[in-house]
Design a protein around this motif. Structure first.
Motif, short mmCIF file in Angstrom:
data_model
loop_
_atom_site.label_atom_id
_atom_site.label_comp_id
_atom_site.label_asym_id
_atom_site.label_seq_id
_atom_site.Cartn_x
_atom_site.Cartn_y
_atom_site.Cartn_z
N LEU A 35 6.30 -5.65 -7.98
CA LEU A 35 6.53 -5.28 -9.38
C LEU A 35 5.22 -5.10 -10.13
O LEU A 35 5.06 -4.17 -10.93
CB LEU A 35 7.40 -6.33 -10.08
CG LEU A 35 8.87 -6.39 -9.64
CD1 LEU A 35 9.55 -7.61 -10.26
CD2 LEU A 35 9.61 -5.11 -10.04
N GLN A 36 4.26 -5.97 -9.85
CA GLN A 36 2.98 -5.90 -10.54
C GLN A 36 2.22 -4.62 -10.22
O GLN A 36 1.50 -4.08 -11.07
CB GLN A 36 2.12 -7.12 -10.20
CG GLN A 36 2.59 -8.42 -10.83
CD GLN A 36 1.74 -9.60 -10.38
OE1 GLN A 36 1.90 -10.13 -9.29
NE2 GLN A 36 0.83 -10.01 -11.23
N ILE A 37 2.36 -4.13 -8.99
CA ILE A 37 1.63 -2.91 -8.63
C ILE A 37 2.39 -1.64 -8.99
O ILE A 37 1.86 -0.54 -8.83
CB ILE A 37 1.25 -2.89 -7.14
CG1 ILE A 37 2.49 -2.78 -6.26
CG2 ILE A 37 0.39 -4.08 -6.77
CD1 ILE A 37 2.17 -2.48 -4.81
N GLY A 38 3.65 -1.78 -9.46
CA GLY A 38 4.33 -0.60 -9.97
C GLY A 38 5.67 -0.26 -9.38
O GLY A 38 6.23 0.79 -9.71
N GLY B 189 0.81 -1.21 0.00
CA GLY B 189 0.00 0.00 0.00
C GLY B 189 0.84 1.26 0.00
O GLY B 189 0.51 2.24 -0.67
N ALA B 190 1.95 1.24 0.75
CA ALA B 190 2.86 2.39 0.76
C ALA B 190 3.51 2.58 -0.61
O ALA B 190 3.71 3.71 -1.06
CB ALA B 190 3.92 2.21 1.83
N THR B 191 3.83 1.47 -1.27
CA THR B 191 4.38 1.56 -2.63
C THR B 191 3.40 2.24 -3.56
O THR B 191 3.76 3.13 -4.34
CB THR B 191 4.74 0.15 -3.15
OG1 THR B 191 5.67 -0.46 -2.26
CG2 THR B 191 5.33 0.22 -4.54
N LEU B 192 2.12 1.85 -3.48
CA LEU B 192 1.09 2.49 -4.29
C LEU B 192 0.93 3.96 -3.90
O LEU B 192 0.69 4.82 -4.76
CB LEU B 192 -0.23 1.74 -4.13
CG LEU B 192 -0.32 0.42 -4.90
CD1 LEU B 192 -1.43 -0.46 -4.34
CD2 LEU B 192 -0.53 0.68 -6.38
N ARG C 227 -4.98 -2.88 -9.27
CA ARG C 227 -3.67 -3.03 -8.63
C ARG C 227 -3.82 -3.36 -7.16
O ARG C 227 -3.14 -4.24 -6.62
CB ARG C 227 -2.84 -1.75 -8.79
CG ARG C 227 -2.31 -1.52 -10.20
CD ARG C 227 -1.37 -0.34 -10.22
NE ARG C 227 -0.76 -0.17 -11.54
CZ ARG C 227 0.16 0.73 -11.82
NH1 ARG C 227 0.58 1.56 -10.87
NH2 ARG C 227 0.67 0.83 -13.03
N TYR C 228 -4.73 -2.65 -6.49
CA TYR C 228 -4.96 -2.94 -5.07
C TYR C 228 -5.46 -4.36 -4.87
O TYR C 228 -5.16 -5.00 -3.85
CB TYR C 228 -5.95 -1.94 -4.48
CG TYR C 228 -5.36 -0.58 -4.19
CD1 TYR C 228 -4.71 -0.32 -2.99
CD2 TYR C 228 -5.44 0.46 -5.13
CE1 TYR C 228 -4.17 0.93 -2.71
CE2 TYR C 228 -4.90 1.71 -4.87
CZ TYR C 228 -4.26 1.93 -3.66
OH TYR C 228 -3.71 3.17 -3.40
N ALA C 229 -6.22 -4.88 -5.82
CA ALA C 229 -6.77 -6.23 -5.70
C ALA C 229 -5.67 -7.28 -5.54
O ALA C 229 -5.90 -8.34 -4.92
CB ALA C 229 -7.63 -6.56 -6.92
N LEU C 230 -4.49 -7.02 -6.07
CA LEU C 230 -3.38 -7.97 -5.96
C LEU C 230 -2.92 -8.17 -4.51
O LEU C 230 -2.28 -9.18 -4.19
CB LEU C 230 -2.19 -7.49 -6.80
CG LEU C 230 -2.43 -7.42 -8.32
CD1 LEU C 230 -1.29 -6.66 -9.00
CD2 LEU C 230 -2.56 -8.83 -8.90
N ILE C 231 -3.23 -7.22 -3.64
CA ILE C 231 -2.81 -7.31 -2.24
C ILE C 231 -3.58 -8.40 -1.50
O ILE C 231 -3.07 -9.02 -0.57
CB ILE C 231 -2.98 -5.94 -1.56
CG1 ILE C 231 -2.03 -4.91 -2.21
CG2 ILE C 231 -2.74 -6.02 -0.06
CD1 ILE C 231 -2.24 -3.49 -1.73
N VAL C 232 -4.82 -8.65 -1.92
CA VAL C 232 -5.66 -9.66 -1.25
C VAL C 232 -5.25 -11.05 -1.72
O VAL C 232 -5.36 -11.38 -2.90
CB VAL C 232 -7.15 -9.42 -1.55
CG1 VAL C 232 -8.00 -10.47 -0.85
CG2 VAL C 232 -7.57 -8.02 -1.11
#
Length: 335
Positions: free
Chosen positions: A192-195, A165-168, A301-306
């Motif tokens: 990497l996937q979230i950026g 989340g901090a990366t985002l 992108r946030y969905a990848l965290i779950v």
């Protein structure tokens, strides 16, 4: 309705409770998803916190659908999908020692004010993603505390939910370069996937050497310092603090959002001579709905965290999964 309650050290029960009555200024939300936080496992271990030790409702990462609206409430209608600010509850923080928890069929939002106690989100946002709003606000506050500039090079230690989340958050703010450090290859792949611009596996690579390659040498009267401007500790382990301070150039910032369970010695001559800023971060004084806008725009992108969704009827499985090191990233209970 059913509600999850800590009933003693190491013990959580799903109990019958009365469905809340809606007052003129209140909103009733039918829960659709609620994330499991590391603090939930802590509350279960110790048997809750005063004043509700031994009978403490759980759950403070809520998302749900409005089913009743008091006549004095404006800007909210039945059927709205909403995220909730647990800290705005007048009777005490939701799921953190207050009289209500979000791991329940229904959650009463007293003195409901849109933009203060709850916020409407578009219907297309998946419930498990909406439930990330609260922990992502924690992550956003951690990033904000570091006062990043667009020219900054940043490293985030820990690619768990808050680190991702901090990366985002740093991506949204628009820093020059973000590196993420972790021990788990799967988490680094998510970064990497979230950026993230680069990742470092600290089990296989020398973190300082790799940062020198990525961010170049830094300014200091001492050799070997790195050109990183911001270090954010989302891991809560002493090795992160030691690594960051060993690498930090003059004027660098070290933010602490990870929970440290043991004291960490700090070499203050280094902090003084390099004028390093060490800043703590807790909660989300202003970020709870600031992060909602980015969550809506970048929900995929946030969905990848779950990593796991678990039905409410299997709550014990969700709590076990979330409290087992390495078993899951973010666990979300669905209703």
């Amino acid at each position: 309705m059913k509600s999850a309650v800590v009933t003693g050290p190491g013990k959580t029960d799903v109990v019958d409770a009365d469905r809340p009555q809606v007052g003129a200024s209140d909103v009733l939300v039918q829960m659709r998803a609620c994330g499991i936080c590391g603090s939930d496992a802590f509350y279960v271990t110790i048997g809750g916190v005063p004043p509700r030790q031994g009978r403490m409702p759980l759950g403070h990462e809520p998302a749900g659908e409005v089913v009743e609206v008091g006549p004095a409430v404006s800007g909210i209608t039945v059927g709205d999908h909403v995220v909730v600010n647990p800290m705005a509850a007048p009777g005490g923080i939701i799921g953190n020692g207050g009289p209500a928890g979000a791991l329940s069929d229904y959650l009463l939002i007293e003195n409901a004010v849109r933009g203060t106690s709850l916020e409407v989100i578009p219907d297309h946002i998946p419930w498990q993603v909406a439930a990330l709003n609260e922990p992502m606000a924690v992550a956003r506050h951690g990033a904000n505390q570091c006062r990043p500039k667009s020219s900054d090079k940043v490293v985030v230690f820990g690619a768990g939910p808050v680190g991702l989340g901090a990366t985002l958050a740093f991506k949204s703010i628009g820093v020059q370069h973000i590196a993420v450090v972790d021990l788990v290859p799967g988490r680094l792949q998510k970064a990497l996937q979230i950026g993230a611009d680069a990742v470092i596996n600290s089990a296989e690579e020398d973190v300082v050497e790799r940062l020198l390659e990525l961010h170049g040498p830094g300014e200091s009267m001492f050799p070997g310092k790195v050109g990183t401007h911001v270090y954010l500790d989302c891991a809560g382990v002493a090795a992160v603090v030691n690594t960051a301070l060993a690498a930090a150039q003059k004027g660098a910032t070290l933010g602490i959002v990870g929970v440290h369970k043991q004291p960490v010695p700090v070499e203050l001559i280094n902090v003084m001579s390099n004028e390093i800023t060490i800043v703590g971060s807790i909660g989300y004084p202003t970020e709870i709905f600031e992060v909602t806008k980015d969550l809506v725009v970048n929900w995929e992108r946030y969905a990848l965290i779950v990593s796991h969704t678990v039905p409410f009827e299997n709550l014990s499985d969700a709590l076990q999964l979330a409290s087992t090191p390495g078993a899951a990233d973010k666990v979300v209970v669905t209703f």
